[in-house]
Scaffold this motif. Structure first.
Motif, PDB file in Angstrom:
ATOM      1  N   ILE A 201       0.845  -1.204   0.000  1.00  0.00           N
ATOM      2  CA  ILE A 201       0.000   0.000   0.000  1.00  0.00           C
ATOM      3  C   ILE A 201       0.876   1.247   0.000  1.00  0.00           C
ATOM      4  O   ILE A 201       0.650   2.192  -0.772  1.00  0.00           O
ATOM      5  CB  ILE A 201      -0.957  -0.008   1.211  1.00  0.00           C
ATOM      6  N   ASP A 202       1.908   1.252   0.845  1.00  0.00           N
ATOM      7  CA  ASP A 202       2.834   2.389   0.876  1.00  0.00           C
ATOM      8  C   ASP A 202       3.532   2.548  -0.479  1.00  0.00           C
ATOM      9  O   ASP A 202       3.757   3.675  -0.937  1.00  0.00           O
ATOM     10  CB  ASP A 202       3.880   2.191   1.979  1.00  0.00           C
ATOM     11  N   PHE A 203       3.861   1.429  -1.107  1.00  0.00           N
ATOM     12  CA  PHE A 203       4.518   1.502  -2.412  1.00  0.00           C
ATOM     13  C   PHE A 203       3.574   2.080  -3.462  1.00  0.00           C
ATOM     14  O   PHE A 203       3.977   2.898  -4.297  1.00  0.00           O
ATOM     15  CB  PHE A 203       4.994   0.122  -2.854  1.00  0.00           C
ATOM     16  N   PHE A 207       4.224   5.238  -5.711  1.00  0.00           N
ATOM     17  CA  PHE A 207       4.149   5.128  -7.171  1.00  0.00           C
ATOM     18  C   PHE A 207       3.171   6.153  -7.746  1.00  0.00           C
ATOM     19  O   PHE A 207       3.433   6.781  -8.781  1.00  0.00           O
ATOM     20  CB  PHE A 207       3.709   3.708  -7.545  1.00  0.00           C
ATOM     21  N   ASN A 208       2.058   6.344  -7.070  1.00  0.00           N
ATOM     22  CA  ASN A 208       1.037   7.289  -7.525  1.00  0.00           C
ATOM     23  C   ASN A 208       1.567   8.724  -7.573  1.00  0.00           C
ATOM     24  O   ASN A 208       1.201   9.513  -8.445  1.00  0.00           O
ATOM     25  CB  ASN A 208      -0.182   7.203  -6.601  1.00  0.00           C
ATOM     26  N   LYS A 209       2.455   9.064  -6.646  1.00  0.00           N
ATOM     27  CA  LYS A 209       3.010  10.414  -6.585  1.00  0.00           C
ATOM     28  C   LYS A 209       3.934  10.711  -7.777  1.00  0.00           C
ATOM     29  O   LYS A 209       4.082  11.868  -8.159  1.00  0.00           O
ATOM     30  CB  LYS A 209       3.797  10.610  -5.284  1.00  0.00           C
ATOM     31  N   LEU A 210       4.536   9.645  -8.335  1.00  0.00           N
ATOM     32  CA  LEU A 210       5.535   9.855  -9.385  1.00  0.00           C
ATOM     33  C   LEU A 210       4.921  10.190 -10.741  1.00  0.00           C
ATOM     34  O   LEU A 210       5.567  10.810 -11.578  1.00  0.00           O
ATOM     35  CB  LEU A 210       6.412   8.605  -9.518  1.00  0.00           C
ATOM     36  N   ASN A 310      11.165   7.716   0.320  1.00  0.00           N
ATOM     37  CA  ASN A 310      11.789   8.742  -0.516  1.00  0.00           C
ATOM     38  C   ASN A 310      11.387   8.536  -1.976  1.00  0.00           C
ATOM     39  O   ASN A 310      11.843   7.594  -2.627  1.00  0.00           O
ATOM     40  CB  ASN A 310      13.317   8.652  -0.361  1.00  0.00           C
ATOM     41  N   SER A 311      10.554   9.426  -2.499  1.00  0.00           N
ATOM     42  CA  SER A 311      10.059   9.276  -3.868  1.00  0.00           C
ATOM     43  C   SER A 311      11.181   9.396  -4.896  1.00  0.00           C
ATOM     44  O   SER A 311      11.172   8.719  -5.924  1.00  0.00           O
ATOM     45  CB  SER A 311       8.960  10.304  -4.161  1.00  0.00           C
ATOM     46  N   LEU A 315      12.170   6.937  -7.991  1.00  0.00           N
ATOM     47  CA  LEU A 315      12.199   7.523  -9.325  1.00  0.00           C
ATOM     48  C   LEU A 315      13.553   7.307  -9.995  1.00  0.00           C
ATOM     49  O   LEU A 315      13.620   6.903 -11.167  1.00  0.00           O
ATOM     50  CB  LEU A 315      11.887   9.021  -9.246  1.00  0.00           C
ATOM     51  N   ASN A 316      14.628   7.551  -9.272  1.00  0.00           N
ATOM     52  CA  ASN A 316      15.968   7.375  -9.836  1.00  0.00           C
ATOM     53  C   ASN A 316      16.233   5.923 -10.218  1.00  0.00           C
ATOM     54  O   ASN A 316      16.862   5.643 -11.246  1.00  0.00           O
ATOM     55  CB  ASN A 316      17.033   7.853  -8.841  1.00  0.00           C
ATOM     56  N   LEU A 317      15.737   5.005  -9.387  1.00  0.00           N
ATOM     57  CA  LEU A 317      15.948   3.591  -9.672  1.00  0.00           C
ATOM     58  C   LEU A 317      15.170   3.166 -10.919  1.00  0.00           C
ATOM     59  O   LEU A 317      15.699   2.449 -11.782  1.00  0.00           O
ATOM     60  CB  LEU A 317      15.522   2.745  -8.471  1.00  0.00           C
TER      61      LEU A 317
END
Length: 360
Positions: A201-203, A207-210, A310-311, A315-317
């Protein structure tokens, strides 16, 4: 000389797992694989299995276990008990002892899955009155009571234990593909339960924020209100719930990457090993995960880590993996294939039996 092993835990056949929500699919699969490999390595195994229903009156007063739900190709005796609040652990422990004695089971080692009071009752009886060795397989939590030895899935829990101990995080089954297969779409695939521990759920929130273009998150194995809310407003988040093995197989074969987003706070409390990683490895696709203390160095070296809080870390990964060419991905595929060949269940269990017999 063959080892004779009495195995005790919650165990059904694969078809019955979905029937009983009280049965953990991951735990059932882990135990089945272990026992099958014990038998392939010429050990004699008899199991005592029971179903941990919710307390009466929500669950049955007397537990029941249909014979058609017992594991396949494993000699298993179903155990019944009085499922009354405050008395279940005691009555189940006594029922396990009764099943052992009335069936006149002969064994060298008792292996109980997870440190539970019902297993302590049986284990201490076996040590005191039958003079046999008792080992606890610790999938969740830490060692306790007084077994002759402990078998850990978690590397950190193993390192922190001072008694006689073994470590078997689990083994892999056959590698799935003969050659690397490029994914058609960039699907991040998660397979597993929905809970605070698994962190999915946290993931999904992260993911939704990105707001990534061309990348989707596919979740198999459960649904929650929060996930449904996210999926409603973000079509890149797709919920599939519980599906049959063929559909899941197809999803995993066509994954771009797999995700194992464990909640570190829950992980530290429970000392669990995410066995889904061993299943992910079999498909030869990159695996991303949060840092987990229970993993050993060999596994750590094969996984791409990110910070769930940490978004930018995620994102970087994802950008890094998006830029991998086919040569990079084939290298990952070959590394995972090599890992699976060197860490299959039969090899793990064979080494365990050799160590165990030297302890006899």
């Amino acid at each position: 000389m063959k080892s004779k092993i009495l195995w005790v835990g919650v165990l059904t056949n694969n078809q019955a797992v979905s029937k009983y929500k009280i049965v953990s699919s991951a735990a059932n699969d882990w135990q089945t694989n272990f026992i099958n490999s014990l038998q392939k390595n010429k050990a004699d195994v008899i199991c005592l299995s029971y179903l941990p229903f919710r307390y009466w009156p929500i669950g049955p007063f007397i537990s029941n276990f249909k014979l058609e739900d017992l594991p396949e190709n494993i000699t298993t005796i179903p155990v019944k008990y009085i499922n009354f609040p405050f008395l279940r652990e005691l009555t189940l422990g006594k029922s396990l002892i009764k099943s052992l004695t009335t069936n006149n089971i002969s064994f060298d080692y008792l292996l109980t899955y997870n440190p539970l009071r019902r297993h302590f009752i049986l284990g201490n009886f076996v040590k005191k009155y039958l003079n046999s060795k008792w080992g606890i397989i610790i999938a969740d939590g830490t060692a306790c009571d007084n077994p002759n030895f402990s078998v850990f899935l978690s590397e950190s829990a193993y390192n922190n234990h001072n008694g006689k101990k073994f470590i078997i995080a689990g083994g892999t089954k056959n590698f799935k593909s003969l050659s690397y297969k490029s994914p058609i779409e960039k699907n991040i695939v998660y397979c597993g339960s929905i809970s605070n521990l698994t962190g999915i759920i946290d993931f999904a929130i992260l993911f939704n924020k990105l707001n990534l273009s061309g990348i989707s998150l596919h979740i198999y194995g459960g649904i929650s209100n929060k996930l449904e809310e996210l999926a409603k407003f973000n079509t890149s988040i797709k919920l599939f719930g519980f599906v049959n093995r063929d559909i899941l197989e197809d999803a995993m074969s066509n994954a771009w990457i797999f995700v194992n987003p464990r909640n570190n706070k829950e992980e530290d409390k429970l000392n669990t090993f995410p066995s889904k990683l061993l299943e992910y490895f079999r498909y030869g696709k990159p695996i991303i995960s949060t840092h987990i203390s229970s993993l050993n160095t060999d596994i750590n070296n094969l996984i791409y880590f990110f910070d769930l809080s940490n978004s930018n870390s995620l994102l970087n990964l994802l950008n890094k993996l998006s830029n991998y060419n086919e040569t990079d991905l084939i290298k990952i595929y070959n590394n995972y294939k090599s890992f699976c060949l060197q860490n299959n269940w039969d090899i793990k269990v064979k080494n365990f039996l050799i160590e165990l017999d030297s302890y006899k």
